[in-house]
Design a protein around this motif. Structure first.
Motif, short mmCIF file in Angstrom:
data_model
loop_
_atom_site.label_atom_id
_atom_site.label_comp_id
_atom_site.label_asym_id
_atom_site.label_seq_id
_atom_site.Cartn_x
_atom_site.Cartn_y
_atom_site.Cartn_z
N VAL A 6 0.92 -1.21 0.04
CA VAL A 6 0.02 -0.04 -0.01
C VAL A 6 0.93 1.36 -0.01
O VAL A 6 1.84 1.20 0.62
N ASP A 7 0.41 2.32 -0.45
CA ASP A 7 0.96 3.56 -0.66
C ASP A 7 1.17 4.37 0.79
O ASP A 7 2.14 5.35 0.98
N VAL A 8 0.18 3.98 1.58
CA VAL A 8 0.16 4.84 2.76
C VAL A 8 -0.52 3.91 3.92
O VAL A 8 -1.26 3.35 3.81
N ALA A 9 0.00 4.30 5.00
CA ALA A 9 -0.55 3.46 6.42
C ALA A 9 -0.55 4.30 7.39
O ALA A 9 0.46 5.41 7.71
N ASN A 10 -1.25 4.11 8.49
CA ASN A 10 -1.39 4.86 9.75
C ASN A 10 -1.61 6.42 9.48
O ASN A 10 -1.33 7.03 10.51
N GLU A 11 -2.48 6.73 8.44
CA GLU A 11 -2.59 7.95 8.32
C GLU A 11 -4.32 7.74 8.06
O GLU A 11 -4.90 6.72 7.55
N PRO A 12 -5.27 8.82 8.34
CA PRO A 12 -6.71 8.89 7.88
C PRO A 12 -7.00 7.88 6.71
O PRO A 12 -6.32 8.74 5.79
N GLY A 13 -7.91 7.17 6.87
CA GLY A 13 -8.23 6.61 5.51
C GLY A 13 -7.42 5.49 5.13
O GLY A 13 -7.61 4.87 3.77
N SER A 14 -6.65 5.00 6.17
CA SER A 14 -5.54 3.77 5.57
C SER A 14 -5.40 2.89 6.71
O SER A 14 -5.83 3.23 7.66
N LEU A 15 -4.86 1.40 6.42
CA LEU A 15 -4.59 0.58 7.22
C LEU A 15 -3.80 1.27 8.62
O LEU A 15 -2.51 1.59 8.21
N SER A 16 -4.01 0.84 9.81
CA SER A 16 -3.64 1.48 10.91
C SER A 16 -3.20 0.03 12.02
O SER A 16 -2.05 0.21 12.62
N TRP A 17 -3.83 -0.82 12.12
CA TRP A 17 -3.80 -1.87 12.88
C TRP A 17 -4.13 -3.37 12.42
O TRP A 17 -5.15 -3.07 11.74
N VAL A 18 -3.86 -4.66 12.97
CA VAL A 18 -4.58 -5.64 12.65
C VAL A 18 -4.68 -6.40 13.85
O VAL A 18 -3.83 -6.28 14.48
N GLU A 19 -5.72 -7.34 13.88
CA GLU A 19 -5.95 -8.01 15.11
C GLU A 19 -6.37 -9.58 14.62
O GLU A 19 -7.16 -9.55 13.71
N LEU A 20 -5.99 -10.67 15.26
CA LEU A 20 -6.43 -11.78 14.95
C LEU A 20 -7.28 -12.25 16.18
O LEU A 20 -6.68 -12.39 17.33
N TYR A 21 -8.47 -12.67 15.80
CA TYR A 21 -9.25 -13.37 16.70
C TYR A 21 -9.18 -14.80 16.68
O TYR A 21 -9.52 -15.23 15.78
N THR A 22 -8.56 -15.50 17.66
CA THR A 22 -8.33 -16.84 17.55
C THR A 22 -8.68 -17.52 18.91
O THR A 22 -8.52 -16.98 20.01
N PRO A 23 -9.03 -18.97 18.82
CA PRO A 23 -9.26 -19.67 19.94
C PRO A 23 -8.13 -20.09 20.83
O PRO A 23 -8.43 -20.48 21.95
N ASP A 24 -6.80 -19.88 20.40
CA ASP A 24 -5.64 -20.37 21.15
C ASP A 24 -4.67 -19.28 20.88
O ASP A 24 -4.01 -19.46 19.69
N ILE A 25 -4.35 -18.52 21.62
CA ILE A 25 -3.42 -17.47 21.28
C ILE A 25 -1.85 -18.04 21.41
O ILE A 25 -1.22 -17.57 20.54
N ALA A 26 -1.66 -19.08 22.24
CA ALA A 26 -0.30 -19.43 22.25
C ALA A 26 -0.02 -20.35 21.14
O ALA A 26 0.85 -20.18 20.60
N ALA A 27 -1.19 -21.06 20.49
CA ALA A 27 -0.60 -21.80 19.33
C ALA A 27 -0.66 -21.02 18.18
O ALA A 27 0.15 -21.15 17.35
N ALA A 28 -1.60 -19.85 18.12
CA ALA A 28 -1.29 -18.92 17.14
C ALA A 28 -0.03 -18.05 17.12
O ALA A 28 0.70 -17.85 16.02
N ALA A 29 0.38 -17.73 18.23
CA ALA A 29 1.63 -17.17 18.33
C ALA A 29 2.69 -18.26 17.73
O ALA A 29 3.83 -17.54 16.96
#
Length: 261
Positions: A129-152
């Motif tokens: 992407v050309d821009v991040a962390n500014e208004p209108g652009s991707l700033s953060w991502v989250e993984l919703y997971t049943p097992d945080i240790a396994a995902a890590a």
């Protein structure tokens, strides 16, 4: 924080697959001011969402056999083939094997141990992407997971990602950053799936930075979007809301506390 100084393991692209690309173009144009530019007839309907001429995401129409409408988060890989193999060796799967994309780079769609799809992008001419962390652009991502240790463990083995526990009011949050990077390079978090009472399927959630969360929520509702979690202040983080577009693709918006004013 997310930047466009991409390093291996960091998010470098997002795109939405939708059952109605014209409707999605209208929705995201109304909510974020994005405009859509086709990648050309050879791209199979794929195109780029842009803001002030800068690309912030991709999108295309998909069919039911490709899964429900959703946003996909892509992570930078120096070697798509090697990353795909690492995912398989870590008990994940390859949903779409690595392929050249018109000389722009190589991509693949993988799934983690909990069957959560995600993408990898090996940059060619297109870095991300050309821009991040500014208004209108991707700033953060989250993984919703049943097992945080396994995902890590999976994402460390596959992408080299590292995690850390950060104390927040009400509990501990597991942050994610590229290998060998300091906390300033944190780009996301791992969240227990149980924290999202609206879903029983694990997923990656992209956050878009905005200047006014409440205004975006109101506009999304007006345009037929779903308010999954209303605008909420999180101490030390900012104001956030979790939404879905009219076709079911989940995303979130945030005004970071550092950008309050």
């Amino acid at each position: 924080m997310l930047t466009t100084r991409f390093v291996n393991g960091a998010p470098n692209w997002i795109d939405v697959g939708t059952s109605d690309i014209d409707g999605a173009i209208s929705f995201y144009g109304g909510v974020f001011g994005w405009r859509f530019q086709s990648a050309g007839p050879e791209a199979g309907g794929y195109g780029f969402f842009q803001l002030d001429g800068k690309t912030v995401a991709g999108g295309m129409q998909t069919t039911p056999d490709q899964g429900p409408p959703s946003w996909t988060v892509y992570f930078q890989s120096a070697d798509a083939e090697a990353t795909a193999k690492a995912a398989e060796q870590s008990h994940g799967s390859v949903l779409m094997p690595p392929m050249d994309v018109m000389g722009e780079g190589h991509m693949a769609i993988l799934a983690d141990k909990a069957s959560v799809p995600f993408g990898i992008w090996q940059p060619g001419r297109l870095k991300g992407v050309d821009v991040a962390n500014e208004p209108g652009s991707l700033s953060w991502v989250e993984l919703y997971t049943p097992d945080i240790a396994a995902a890590a463990w999976f994402y460390h083995e596959t992408l080299g990602l590292e995690t850390a526990a950060v104390n927040f009011p009400g509990g501990t949050y597991t942050t994610v950053n590229p290998a060998g990077a300091d906390e300033d390079a944190m780009f996301g978090g791992l969240v227990p799936l149980a924290d999202d009472p609206t879903e029983d399927t694990a997923y990656w959630l992209p956050y878009i930075e905005v200047e006014d969360v409440d205004a975006v929520v109101a506009k999304a509702r007006e345009l037929g979007g779903e308010i999954r979690v209303p605008a909420t202040d999180i101490e030390g983080v900012g104001r956030v809301a979790k939404l879905a577009d009219p076709y079911g693709a989940r995303f979130a918006v945030i005004k970071n506390a550092q950008q309050q004013g």
